[in-house]
Design a protein around this motif. Structure first.
Motif, mmCIF file in Angstrom:
data_model
loop_
_atom_site.group_PDB
_atom_site.id
_atom_site.type_symbol
_atom_site.label_atom_id
_atom_site.label_comp_id
_atom_site.label_asym_id
_atom_site.label_seq_id
_atom_site.Cartn_x
_atom_site.Cartn_y
_atom_site.Cartn_z
ATOM 1 N N ARG A 1 28.252 21.487 4.204
ATOM 2 C CA ARG A 1 28.627 22.877 4.594
ATOM 3 C C ARG A 1 30.082 22.426 5.524
ATOM 4 N N ALA A 2 29.950 21.325 6.675
ATOM 5 C CA ALA A 2 31.247 20.866 7.554
ATOM 6 C C ALA A 2 32.387 20.342 6.766
ATOM 7 N N ALA A 3 31.653 19.727 5.888
ATOM 8 C CA ALA A 3 33.227 18.877 5.138
ATOM 9 C C ALA A 3 33.933 20.704 4.274
ATOM 10 N N SER A 4 32.840 20.841 3.887
ATOM 11 C CA SER A 4 33.881 22.298 3.353
ATOM 12 C C SER A 4 35.155 22.896 4.296
ATOM 13 N N LEU A 5 34.815 22.841 5.747
ATOM 14 C CA LEU A 5 35.701 23.347 6.663
ATOM 15 C C LEU A 5 36.998 22.518 6.813
ATOM 16 N N ALA A 6 37.386 21.453 6.628
ATOM 17 C CA ALA A 6 38.347 20.503 6.096
ATOM 18 C C ALA A 6 39.889 20.664 5.681
ATOM 19 N N CYS A 7 39.406 21.957 4.859
ATOM 20 C CA CYS A 7 41.212 22.728 4.956
ATOM 21 C C CYS A 7 40.214 24.002 3.748
ATOM 22 N N LYS A 8 41.018 24.698 2.894
ATOM 23 C CA LYS A 8 40.785 25.204 2.131
ATOM 24 C C LYS A 8 40.726 24.803 0.573
ATOM 25 N N SER A 9 41.110 23.509 0.570
ATOM 26 C CA SER A 9 41.551 23.138 -0.632
ATOM 27 C C SER A 9 39.645 22.486 -1.264
ATOM 28 N N TRP A 10 39.709 22.052 0.111
ATOM 29 C CA TRP A 10 37.485 21.219 0.557
ATOM 30 C C TRP A 10 37.043 22.731 -0.032
ATOM 31 N N TYR A 11 37.608 23.469 0.964
ATOM 32 C CA TYR A 11 36.307 24.388 0.218
ATOM 33 C C TYR A 11 35.653 24.690 -0.794
ATOM 34 N N GLU A 12 37.150 25.060 -1.329
ATOM 35 C CA GLU A 12 37.293 25.214 -3.102
ATOM 36 C C GLU A 12 36.568 24.298 -4.182
ATOM 37 N N ALA A 13 36.771 22.807 -3.530
ATOM 38 C CA ALA A 13 36.307 21.974 -4.242
ATOM 39 C C ALA A 13 35.266 21.683 -4.271
ATOM 40 N N LEU A 14 34.332 21.544 -3.270
ATOM 41 C CA LEU A 14 33.332 21.586 -2.749
ATOM 42 C C LEU A 14 32.173 22.900 -3.066
ATOM 43 N N GLN A 15 32.441 24.048 -3.488
ATOM 44 C CA GLN A 15 32.072 24.780 -4.112
ATOM 45 C C GLN A 15 31.049 24.825 -5.213
ATOM 46 N N PRO A 16 30.805 24.044 -6.442
ATOM 47 C CA PRO A 16 29.660 23.733 -7.061
ATOM 48 C C PRO A 16 29.053 22.791 -6.469
ATOM 49 N N LEU A 17 28.868 21.758 -5.344
ATOM 50 C CA LEU A 17 27.752 21.104 -4.628
ATOM 51 C C LEU A 17 27.527 21.782 -3.666
ATOM 52 N N ARG A 18 27.615 23.210 -3.305
ATOM 53 C CA ARG A 18 27.488 24.073 -2.621
ATOM 54 C C ARG A 18 25.870 24.521 -3.674
ATOM 55 N N GLN A 19 26.586 24.933 -4.651
ATOM 56 C CA GLN A 19 25.035 25.988 -5.536
ATOM 57 C C GLN A 19 24.626 24.936 -5.830
ATOM 58 N N ALA A 20 24.745 23.441 -6.105
ATOM 59 C CA ALA A 20 23.749 22.565 -6.256
ATOM 60 C C ALA A 20 22.950 22.609 -5.850
#
Length: 316
Positions: free
Chosen positions: A77-96
């Motif tokens: 969750r912290a990494a997802s706040l690095a930037c918008k691209s990271w938020y979008e790229a890591l969305q599948p892993l958050r769902q996982a």
């Protein structure tokens, strides 16, 4: 083969910034838009780069995923706040991670649900399909317990290729126990996990070196890895107790078993009873066996200790 992953699993590495050059002006790797994109447009995560000149959004999508699979849920969750691209790229892993939670609930009968290994496996497989190496390992464990070793090994291999230490360790152990065994391949993966600090892999590697399985017999090298495994076990026990004292039922179960193996029956029963109350069904049987070995007075003392027990705050 009993293949456990706690507390390793992949318990997540700390998220750190990478010393990247400022790539301002270069074309960024395009990402597929997600339904969450608009939610980030006005927030802190919409920034395309950090203030110190490191452009996190310039990382390729595939590399972000490789970084993400090694992170625990809070760090993800912290990494997802690095930037918008990271938020979008890591969305599948958050769902996982959500599928992982449900898988754990069904596997251990937690959170008001009955144990159901079919539903647990289904949840882990959904998490694995979204890229979670932890889910791959957990699904592999269930397949292995059911005798579907080819499917288990395939999932361990995928997790190992993505850098998961438990995946590497379990893959190595699997190659020792499949028919026909493949000791050389086993030692290769055990070396990978051992060099990165995986305690169980270090112990298994020491056994292979000690007995000359998959590698030339080398007692001196085996002793070195035995020692490393022992040091790691001490650290693991320390953190196990820390988690147990803060109410983690799985840690209470594991710590109770360790105490029992050391002859500390009363302390063991206290932690096993706490684990039972926390939903660890496997703990109840072990606890009952130990209780039969105690006097009536000791049993009363144990119940008194349990009823007086209070979890330590997580921050302490």
């Amino acid at each position: 083969m009993k293949q456990t992953t706690w507390p390793g699993r992949s318990d997540g590495r700390r998220f750190t910034a990478f010393p990247l050059w400022n790539t301002k002006g270069e074309k960024h790797h395009k990402l597929h838009p997600t339904k969450h994109s608009n939610r980030m447009s006005g927030g802190r995560a919409s920034s395309s780069s950090s203030t110190d000149g490191r452009d996190f959004s310039a990382l390729p999508y595939e590399l972000i995923l490789i970084i993400g699979v090694s992170l625990s849920h809070p760090n993800l969750r912290a990494a997802s706040l690095a930037c918008k691209s990271w938020y979008e790229a890591l969305q599948p892993l958050r769902q996982a991670m959500l599928y992982m939670r449900w898988g754990k609930r069904f596997k251990h009968g937690r959170g008001g649900v009955q144990p159901n290994m079919d539903k647990a496996l289904d949840a882990f497989l959904k998490g694995a399909a979204l890229g979670s190496t932890m889910a791959m390992v957990d699904a592999g464990l269930i397949y292995w317990e059911r005798g579907l070793k080819d499917k288990a090994v395939a999932l361990y291999q995928k997790a190992a290729d993505l850098g998961d230490l438990s995946g590497k360790c379990n893959l190595g152990i699997s190659y020792l126990q499949v028919e026909p065994p493949n000791p050389k391949e086993a030692v290769k993966w055990l070396y990978h996990a051992s060099n990165e600090g995986h305690t169980r892999a270090q112990y298994q590697l020491a056994l292979c070196l000690h007995h000359g399985r998959g590698v030339d017999r080398n007692i001196k090298e085996a002793a070195r890895w035995y020692l490393k495994a022992a040091e790691g076990h001490h650290q693991a026990r320390k953190w196990m107790k820390r988690a147990a004292d803060r109410g983690h039922s799985k840690a209470q179960y594991e710590h109770g078993l360790a105490l029992f193996s050391e002859g500390e029956k009363i302390k063991a029963v206290v932690y096993l009873e706490l684990a039972t109350r926390g939903g660890e069904s496997a703990s109840a049987h072990v606890k009952d066996v130990i209780l039969q070995q105690l006097s009536e007075t000791s049993r009363d003392d144990v119940m008194l200790l349990v009823n007086q027990w209070r979890a330590l705050p997580s921050s302490s």
